[in-house]
Enzyme design. Sequence first.
Site, PDB file in Angstrom:
ATOM      1  CG  MET A  86       4.564  -0.365  12.025  1.00  0.00           C
ATOM      2  SD  MET A  86       5.927   0.531  12.237  1.00  0.00           S
ATOM      3  CE  MET A  86       5.277   2.009  11.953  1.00  0.00           C
ATOM      4  CB  SER A  87       0.883  -2.819   5.674  1.00  0.00           C
ATOM      5  OG  SER A  87       0.416  -1.163   5.824  1.00  0.00           O
ATOM      6  N   GLY A  88       3.242  -0.560   5.900  1.00  0.00           N
ATOM      7  CA  GLY A  88       3.953   0.825   5.233  1.00  0.00           C
ATOM      8  C   GLY A  88       2.211   1.405   4.336  1.00  0.00           C
ATOM      9  CG  ASP A 147      -6.147   0.976   8.156  1.00  0.00           C
ATOM     10  OD1 ASP A 147      -6.469   2.388   8.895  1.00  0.00           O
ATOM     11  OD2 ASP A 147      -6.267   0.757   8.101  1.00  0.00           O
ATOM     12  CG  LEU A 171       5.253  -8.605   8.264  1.00  0.00           C
ATOM     13  CD1 LEU A 171       3.954  -9.594   8.716  1.00  0.00           C
ATOM     14  CD2 LEU A 171       6.683  -9.207   9.483  1.00  0.00           C
ATOM     15  CB  CYS A 191      -1.981 -13.393   5.911  1.00  0.00           C
ATOM     16  SG  CYS A 191      -0.426 -12.411   5.427  1.00  0.00           S
ATOM     17  N   GLY A 222      -2.378  -3.171  12.758  1.00  0.00           N
ATOM     18  CA  GLY A 222      -3.915  -2.191  12.069  1.00  0.00           C
ATOM     19  C   GLY A 222      -4.969  -2.899  11.466  1.00  0.00           C
ATOM     20  CB  CYS A 273      -1.483  -8.781  -0.988  1.00  0.00           C
ATOM     21  SG  CYS A 273      -0.681 -10.481   0.185  1.00  0.00           S
TER      22      CYS A 273
END
Length: 359
Positions: free
Chosen positions: A7-9, A12, A32, A101, A125, A194
């Site tokens: 869950m990236s925040g 998606d 992460l 990545c 996502g 990123c």
Amino acid sequence: MRVLAAMSGGVDSAVAAARAVDAGHDVTGIHLALSRSPDAERTGARGCCTVEDARDARRAADVLGIPFYVWDLADRFEADVIEDFVAAYAAGATPNPCVRCNERIKFAAVLDRALALGFDAVVTGHHARLSADGVLRRSVDAGKDQSYVLGTLRPDQLRRAMFPLGDSTKARVRAEAAARGLAVADKPDSHDICFVPSGDTGAWLRDRLGPRPGPIVDAATGETLGEHDGSFAFTVGQRRGLRLGRPAPDGRPRYVLDISPVTSTVTVGPAEALDVWHLAADVAAWSRAEGVDVDCLAQVRAHGGAVPATVTARGGELLVRLREPVRGTAAGQAVVLYDGDRVLGGGHILRTSAERAAA
């Protein structure tokens, strides 16, 4: 199944985790932490891995009622993605850090730890589909398709992956997030690299590598047209920011054709000199036999089109013969190969040729 939802925040990954819950899986959410010094807030759609992103991921997990943890992989990300990115640019290549990545963090470090902890799969996502037989396919939303950045994953990695969003458009995902009460429903997508939140990759690399001045040379005449303070600030196909001292005799724009890090020379010329007809790539993943010609489609950019090609795997390389040229392709980029919407495999470009009859 016990599944780990990355869950990236963002919207998606939150909806992907929600769909995994709906499917009856035992879901645990993880965020992460990939930055050694995360910013408190994002800058619009730039950057990720901020404190704000971690909070957004935790809030989404709370809404879904699933356990949530933060995994600190900053050192691994630095070594496997950032240092690789810097080294590639220093060598004159143009890497794609999102591909790296996925290869080295999400479906290597994270997947390995997940399996060691007893999980069966990792949910993300990404907008891509997986067939029942484990074949990666394009998303139904062509504008958001992310199969390219997943195209170098091995079959054993894909067998442990879940991509619940591949059958949905981005608009549907946002509407679903809103209906579920997820606060990230309208959160902007992250763009650019990123770990370069400013968007100025050249300046970021200069801080890492220091100034390395050299000439900008005309390919046709060998004349020095200008100076630069680091060849790493340029990519093949680049037009803007060349700061040349004089225009071309015919008034046409010049583009970066070649980068030589040994001499710190940047060579420029006309657009047609960027045409590439042949590629050779390493074999990150390939689903066809060695030595057999395979007609397919080749894609060399995440948001670029695919062109007809014939590919042969030979001697540890994918030899790609394009039936129409792609422009501005460089070593370090990924090439992903498709049969319709099915991913056949892909690799990282080692060299290119402008000769139509090249072997």
